[in-house]
Design an enzyme around this catalytic site. Structure first.
Site, PDB file in Angstrom:
ATOM      1  N   LYS A 228       0.783  -1.233   0.012  1.00 24.62           N
ATOM      2  CA  LYS A 228      -0.113  -0.078  -0.225  1.00 24.62           C
ATOM      3  C   LYS A 228       0.982   1.238  -0.103  1.00 24.62           C
ATOM      4  O   LYS A 228       2.022   1.259   0.532  1.00 24.62           O
ATOM      5  CB  LYS A 228      -0.844  -0.060   1.376  1.00 24.62           C
ATOM      6  CG  LYS A 228      -0.385   0.051   2.487  1.00 24.62           C
ATOM      7  CD  LYS A 228      -1.250  -0.171   3.651  1.00 24.62           C
ATOM      8  CE  LYS A 228      -0.220  -0.343   4.941  1.00 24.62           C
ATOM      9  NZ  LYS A 228      -1.185  -0.836   5.965  1.00 24.62           N
TER      10      LYS A 228
ATOM     11  N   TYR B 129      15.859  30.734   5.596  1.00 19.60           N
ATOM     12  CA  TYR B 129      14.704  31.712   6.096  1.00 19.60           C
ATOM     13  C   TYR B 129      14.949  31.946   7.709  1.00 19.60           C
ATOM     14  O   TYR B 129      15.180  30.976   8.424  1.00 19.60           O
ATOM     15  CB  TYR B 129      13.378  31.120   5.988  1.00 19.60           C
ATOM     16  CG  TYR B 129      12.911  30.977   4.616  1.00 19.60           C
ATOM     17  CD1 TYR B 129      12.281  32.110   4.072  1.00 19.60           C
ATOM     18  CD2 TYR B 129      12.730  29.572   3.883  1.00 19.60           C
ATOM     19  CE1 TYR B 129      11.763  31.999   2.776  1.00 19.60           C
ATOM     20  CE2 TYR B 129      12.297  29.688   2.494  1.00 19.60           C
ATOM     21  CZ  TYR B 129      11.711  30.882   1.989  1.00 19.60           C
ATOM     22  OH  TYR B 129      11.217  30.966   0.649  1.00 19.60           O
TER      23      TYR B 129
END
Ligand SMILES: *Cc1c(COP(=O)(O)O)cnc(C)c1O
Length: 331
Positions: free
Chosen positions: A33, A240
């Site tokens: 999955k 940043y």
């Protein structure tokens, strides 16, 4: 461009080890999955097939359609019945109220709730639901359960095991041809041997992770490539918010992997380490991060537990979030 390396030998080694424990490749249900837990299902599924795996489990029909024809048995775990079921897939019955929504002729495995209380039917409901399914023209081909604490040392695992044993005995009387499965990776690897009458659903261990077996090998490593280099001068900061400032001149580089690629965002606090032990410097950007210059290419991780532990989560989450858009190569 950032990329993922998948180690074919390691994957084959792990599957062979799991098959040995389970009693053969034919007794494995490989859980693929979510893009094989972020690894890359298109590359790994054919390897499993070539080794003799013929049963897999996936999340939904969309995933199953992508591997259609590759395996004779595909179990879909999280399908919401809508009358659009296909005869070449098997569907988990997660809620007995949904039985009538399946298309006639659909193959089902009934989920037995032995204690996780997430989905499925109780032991007491088994006969009734089985009968209702038959009456609706559905084909019940197996029953299974899932352990809430296969990787925890408390009694719940054994309580659930015992309940599933009772479920198997009931089911056997209803139909002697039903398939049974309960063990996930942790359950398989912690038990002495798999019950003779069971298949097992292995997910994470395929990819090299288990606290119960040190001989598994990690399959995935994540690499980033250099975008830019410079000397960060003493007192200058990078990224940043300027979360990292150089205390002396250092050569740094910026690499092309960021939180948009499925990584958790490193906010510049603490020490998050790359595979070679070097630290990320400053905040991670959407598409890049910076660190000491490490040349053209850097291995971000080859063991997801390093990032899992830093971000207080489990390796499953680190792996499964990796963007399917990152190119994968087998080597
Ligand atoms: C994901 C999943 C598995 C696989 O679990 P692992 O711990 O990765 O081995 C097995 N069964 C069900 C129902 C699952 O959802």
């Amino acid at each position: 461009m950032a990329f993922i390396r998948l180690d074919q030998k390691a994957y084959e080694h792990n599957l062979a080890l799991l098959a040995k424990k389970a009693g053969g490749f034919h007794r494995l249900i490989c859980v693929f999955k979510n893009n094989a837990y972020g690894h890359g299902v298109k590359l790994l599924a054919p390897i499993a097939k070539s080794l003799g795996v013929n049963f897999i489990a996936l999340k939904n029909q969309q995933e199953a359609l992508e591997l259609q024809g590759l395996f004779p048995h595909i179990l879909i775990l999280s399908h919401r019945p809508n009358g659009d079921e296909r005869t070449d897939f098997i569907y988990a019955l997660n809620d007995k109220e949904d039985l009538h929504k399946f298309k006639k002729g659909t193959s089902l495995h009934l989920v037995i709730d032995t204690g996780m209380h997430r989905n499925g039917i109780s032991l007491d409901e088994l006969e009734e639901v089985y009968q209702n399914a038959c009456d609706l023209g559905l084909k019940v081909e197996g029953i299974f359960t899932h352990f809430a604490g296969a990787d925890e040392y408390d009694s719940s695992f054994f309580v659930q095991k015992q309940k599933f044993q009772l479920a198997k005995e009931k089911a056997q009387k209803l139909n002697p041809n039903l398939l049974f499965h309960s063990h996930n990776s942790a359950a398989l690897l912690r038990c002495k041997s798999l019950d003779e009458d069971e298949l097992c659903r292995v997910g994470l261990a395929q990819f090299g992770y288990s606290e119960y077996n040190a001989n598994l090998q990690k399959v995935l490593s994540l690499y980033a490539q250099k975008l830019s280099s410079r000397v960060l001068q003493k007192g200058q900061s990078v990224g940043y918010g300027g979360r990292f400032s150089a205390s002396k001149d250092i050569a740094i580089s910026t690499y092309d992997l960021g939180y948009a690629d499925g990584l958790f965002r490193f906010d510049g606090t603490g020490e998050l380490k790359l595979a070679n032990g070097e630290k990320l410097l400053g905040r991670m950007s959407m598409d890049s991060f910076s660190c000491k210059d490490l040349g053209d290419e850097v291995c971000v991780f080859n063991d997801a537990r390093v990032w899992a532990s830093f971000f207080h989560t489990i390796e499953y989450e680190i792996l499964v979030k990796l963007s399917p858009l990152i190119p994968r190569i087998l080597c």
